[in-house]
Design a protein around this motif. Structure first.
Motif, short mmCIF file in Angstrom:
data_model
loop_
_atom_site.label_atom_id
_atom_site.label_comp_id
_atom_site.label_asym_id
_atom_site.label_seq_id
_atom_site.Cartn_x
_atom_site.Cartn_y
_atom_site.Cartn_z
N ALA A 266 19.20 -95.13 85.41
CA ALA A 266 20.30 -95.87 84.76
C ALA A 266 21.65 -95.20 85.02
CB ALA A 266 20.04 -95.96 83.26
N GLU A 267 21.65 -93.87 85.00
CA GLU A 267 22.91 -93.14 85.22
C GLU A 267 23.42 -93.33 86.65
OE1 GLU A 267 22.00 -89.19 84.09
OE2 GLU A 267 21.84 -89.67 81.94
N ALA A 268 22.48 -93.52 87.59
CA ALA A 268 22.90 -93.78 88.97
C ALA A 268 23.57 -95.14 89.10
CB ALA A 268 21.69 -93.70 89.90
N GLU A 296 8.23 -100.04 76.19
CA GLU A 296 8.79 -99.51 74.94
C GLU A 296 10.00 -98.61 75.21
OE1 GLU A 296 7.20 -96.51 71.44
OE2 GLU A 296 5.79 -97.93 72.34
N LEU A 297 9.89 -97.77 76.24
CA LEU A 297 10.98 -96.85 76.55
C LEU A 297 12.20 -97.57 77.11
CD1 LEU A 297 9.00 -93.84 78.08
CD2 LEU A 297 9.92 -94.08 75.76
N VAL A 298 11.98 -98.62 77.89
CA VAL A 298 13.10 -99.40 78.41
C VAL A 298 13.89 -100.02 77.27
CG1 VAL A 298 13.70 -101.52 79.64
CG2 VAL A 298 12.18 -99.87 80.70
N LEU A 299 13.18 -100.65 76.33
CA LEU A 299 13.86 -101.27 75.20
C LEU A 299 14.55 -100.22 74.33
CD1 LEU A 299 11.33 -104.07 74.21
CD2 LEU A 299 13.33 -104.22 75.69
N LYS A 300 13.93 -99.07 74.21
CA LYS A 300 14.56 -97.99 73.43
C LYS A 300 15.84 -97.53 74.11
CE LYS A 300 13.88 -93.48 71.36
NZ LYS A 300 14.57 -93.94 70.14
N PHE A 301 15.79 -97.42 75.44
CA PHE A 301 16.99 -97.00 76.17
C PHE A 301 18.13 -97.99 75.92
CE2 PHE A 301 19.92 -96.91 79.67
CZ PHE A 301 20.08 -95.57 79.94
N TYR A 302 17.83 -99.26 76.00
CA TYR A 302 18.85 -100.27 75.74
C TYR A 302 19.45 -100.11 74.35
CZ TYR A 302 18.57 -103.39 79.82
OH TYR A 302 18.67 -103.95 81.06
N LYS A 336 3.28 -107.02 86.64
CA LYS A 336 3.94 -106.00 85.84
C LYS A 336 4.97 -105.21 86.65
CE LYS A 336 0.13 -105.20 82.56
NZ LYS A 336 -0.77 -106.25 83.08
N LYS A 337 4.60 -104.85 87.87
CA LYS A 337 5.52 -104.06 88.70
C LYS A 337 6.78 -104.85 88.99
CE LYS A 337 5.81 -101.61 93.11
NZ LYS A 337 5.07 -101.23 94.35
N GLU A 338 6.62 -106.11 89.38
CA GLU A 338 7.78 -106.95 89.69
C GLU A 338 8.67 -107.12 88.47
OE1 GLU A 338 8.71 -111.53 91.16
OE2 GLU A 338 6.71 -110.67 91.41
N ALA A 339 8.05 -107.29 87.30
CA ALA A 339 8.82 -107.45 86.06
C ALA A 339 9.66 -106.20 85.79
CB ALA A 339 7.89 -107.73 84.89
N LEU A 340 9.07 -105.03 85.97
CA LEU A 340 9.80 -103.79 85.71
C LEU A 340 10.92 -103.58 86.72
CD1 LEU A 340 6.87 -101.37 84.77
CD2 LEU A 340 8.63 -102.27 83.24
N ILE A 341 10.70 -103.95 87.97
CA ILE A 341 11.75 -103.81 88.98
C ILE A 341 12.94 -104.70 88.62
CG2 ILE A 341 12.34 -104.31 91.39
CD1 ILE A 341 9.46 -103.44 92.10
N ASN A 342 12.66 -105.92 88.18
CA ASN A 342 13.75 -106.82 87.78
C ASN A 342 14.53 -106.26 86.59
OD1 ASN A 342 13.11 -108.69 89.75
ND2 ASN A 342 11.76 -109.88 88.43
N ILE A 343 13.79 -105.70 85.62
CA ILE A 343 14.44 -105.13 84.44
C ILE A 343 15.29 -103.92 84.83
CG2 ILE A 343 13.98 -103.86 82.30
CD1 ILE A 343 11.55 -105.70 81.90
N LEU A 344 14.74 -103.06 85.72
CA LEU A 344 15.49 -101.88 86.15
C LEU A 344 16.75 -102.28 86.93
CD1 LEU A 344 12.64 -99.48 87.34
CD2 LEU A 344 14.14 -99.17 85.37
N GLY A 345 16.61 -103.32 87.75
CA GLY A 345 17.77 -103.78 88.51
C GLY A 345 18.90 -104.21 87.59
N ASN A 346 18.58 -104.97 86.56
CA ASN A 346 19.59 -105.40 85.59
C ASN A 346 20.17 -104.22 84.83
OD1 ASN A 346 19.33 -108.11 86.24
ND2 ASN A 346 17.75 -108.49 84.70
N LEU A 347 19.29 -103.26 84.50
CA LEU A 347 19.73 -102.08 83.76
C LEU A 347 20.76 -101.29 84.57
CD1 LEU A 347 19.38 -100.17 81.32
CD2 LEU A 347 17.50 -99.09 82.55
N CYS A 348 20.47 -101.09 85.84
CA CYS A 348 21.38 -100.31 86.68
C CYS A 348 22.73 -101.02 86.85
CB CYS A 348 20.75 -100.06 88.05
SG CYS A 348 19.35 -98.91 87.99
N LYS A 349 22.72 -102.34 86.87
CA LYS A 349 23.95 -103.09 87.04
C LYS A 349 24.88 -102.92 85.82
CE LYS A 349 22.11 -106.74 90.02
NZ LYS A 349 21.72 -108.16 90.11
N VAL A 350 24.30 -102.98 84.63
CA VAL A 350 25.16 -102.98 83.43
C VAL A 350 25.50 -101.57 82.97
CG1 VAL A 350 24.30 -105.20 82.62
CG2 VAL A 350 23.17 -103.10 81.85
N MET A 351 24.74 -100.56 83.41
CA MET A 351 25.02 -99.20 82.94
C MET A 351 25.95 -98.45 83.90
SD MET A 351 23.59 -99.10 80.07
CE MET A 351 23.89 -97.38 79.72
#
Length: 351
Positions: A266-268, A296-302, A336-351
Motif C-alpha cells: 500500500a505504501e508503494a 480480514e487484514l485488508v479490511l482492517k487496513f482500510y 480468490k487470487k483474482e479477487a485479492l489482486i483486484n482489491i490490492l490494485g484499488n488499494l494501491c491507487k487510493v493510498m
C-alpha cells in the motif's frame, strides 16, 4: 505454561483487563443481590467466557467452603478440587451448553470415551460442530436445574454463546429465564446482544465487557506466547483491536508478516510492482484459512488508514468495493487470487 499450549476459558485461571466487570459480580454476590441470569456481552476474545468460568469457580468454591461474610475477590485456588472438576467437566453443580458435535462426530467421541481412549486436542479440533445450539441441548438445562445441589450451594450454567441459538432454542431458554430456580445462576455469553430476543435481554442483568487496552494485550501475549520477539508482540497487540483471543490467533497464523507485506504494498502506491502484488495474493489464496485472514487484514487496513489516504472519499469507495468483492467470492465462488489482486490494485491507487 509451555510454549503454544492451547489456552481456553475452561483451563485458564488468569484474567486481566476486566476488573470492573469482576467487581460488579463480586459486589452483587457480597450484597446478597446476585441476579439469576447474566448476559455477558462484548467483542470476541476479550475474556467473556474466561470471566464466566472464573465466576462459576468462585461460586462453587464458596459453596464448598461454606464461608460466609464478604469475599475479597473472585480468584480461587488453582489446585482446588472444584477447579479440577470444572476443568474436567465433571462438577455436579456446573454445566456448559454450547454447539454440540454433529451426529457422526459425536459418535466418535462417545466411542472413544467408552473405550477409555479420550481424543487428544488435535483430534478434537478436527471434529465438526452443528450450526446452532439445538433445543434438545437447552432442555438439558431444565434437567440439570431440577436436581438438588450436591452440597446445598449454587448451581451454575454457562451458555457459550447464546448467539448460536435458533428461534426454538431461544424460546426454550426464555422459559428458564422466566422462572429460574433458587440459588442458580445462568451466565449467557453474547457477541451480538442486539440480535437476541428482546424478552431474553430484558430478563438478564447485562454485563458489558470492554476491549482490552493494547498494553494489556501485549502483556498477555508475553505470558501465553513467550517465544515471540518484542516487535511481533507489539505489532500483534496493535492488530488485535483489544482482543487477546484475536491476538493469539494472529500470532499462531503469522498475521503480522501478512500485514507488514500488505502495508509495504500500500505504501508503494502506484509504484507497487505487479510481481509483489501477485506474490502476496498467491500466498493469501493458498488455503481457505489464509484467504479469510487476508480478507480480514485488508479490511482492517482500510479502516485504520482511510483518514490517512490522499482522498478519504475515494478510499471509502474502494473499501466498499473490497467488501462487495469479498462477499462475491463467497456467494459466487469467484477466484480468490483474482479477487485479492483486484482489491490490492484499488488499494494501491487510493493510498
Amino acid at each position: 505454561m509451555p510454549d503454544g499450549e492451547s489456552i481456553t476459558p475452561k483451563n485458564n485461571m488468569y484474567l486481566a483487563g476486566q476488573e470492573e466487570a469482576e467487581k460488579i459480580l463480586l459486589n452483587a454476590y457480597n450484597a446478597g443481590k446476585l441476579h439469576n441470569s447474566w448476559l455477558i456481552c462484548g467483542a470476541k476474545g476479550i475474556g467473556k467466557a474466561t470471566l464466566a468460568y472464573r465466576f462459576a469457580r468462585f461460586l462453587l468454591a464458596e459453596a464448598e467452603r461454606g464461608q460466609g461474610g464478604v469475599a475479597a475477590g473472585l480468584a480461587t485456588n488453582p489446585q482446588s478440587a472444584v477447579n479440577a472438576q470444572i476443568t474436567a467437566g465433571a462438577h455436579p453443580d456446573f454445566k456448559v451448553v454450547e454447539r454440540d458435535f454433529i451426529d457422526t462426530d459425536r459418535k466418535k467421541v462417545l466411542k472413544a470415551v467408552k473405550e477409555g481412549a479420550a481424543l487428544d486436542e488435535n483430534e478434537l479440533k478436527t471434529l465438526r460442530r452443528s450450526a446452532v445450539i439445538r433445543i434438545d441441548d437447552v432442555r438439558t438445562i431444565n434437567d440439570f436445574l431440577a436436581k438438588k445441589s450436591a452440597n446445598g450451594g449454587w448451581r451454575t450454567v454457562i451458555v457459550d454463546s447464546i448467539d448460536d441459538m435458533n428461534t426454538a432454542s431461544a424460546n426454550a431458554i426464555l422459559k428458564i429465564l422466566e422462572e429460574p430456580p433458587a440459588k442458580s445462576v445462568l451466565l449467557l455469553i453474547s457477541h451480538n446482544p442486539e440480535r437476541l430476543l428482546p424478552t431474553v435481554r430484558s430478563r438478564c442483568a447485562r454485563l458489558q465487557l470492554k476491549p482490552l487496552p493494547e498494553n494489556t494485550v501485549a502483556s498477555l501475549m508475553r505470558r501465553y506466547r513467550p517465544e515471540l520477539d518484542e516487535q511481533t508482540v507489539r505489532e500483534t497487540a496493535a492488530l488485535s483491536a483489544g482482543s487477546i483471543g484475536q491476538a493469539l490467533n494472529y500470532a499462531d497464523c503469522g498475521a503480522v508478516k501478512y500485514y507488514r507485506n500488505l502495508c509495504a504494498l500500500a505504501e508503494a502506491g502506484e509504484r507497487c510492482r505487479l510481481k509483489d502484488m501477485l506474490a502476496w495474493a498467491e500466498a493469501a489464496s493458498s488455503s481457505e484459512e489464509n484467504f479469510n485472514l487476508a480478507a480480514e487484514l485488508v479490511l482492517k487496513f482500510y479502516s485504520d488508514h482511510v483518514l490517512r489516504s490522499r482522498n478519504a472519499e475515494d478510499t471509502a469507495r474502494a473499501w466498499e468495493e473490497a467488501v462487495r468483492t469479498l462477499r462475491q467470492v463467497q456467494s459466487l465462488n469467484m477466484d480468490k487470487k483474482e479477487a485479492l489482486i483486484n482489491i490490492l490494485g484499488n488499494l494501491c491507487k487510493v493510498m
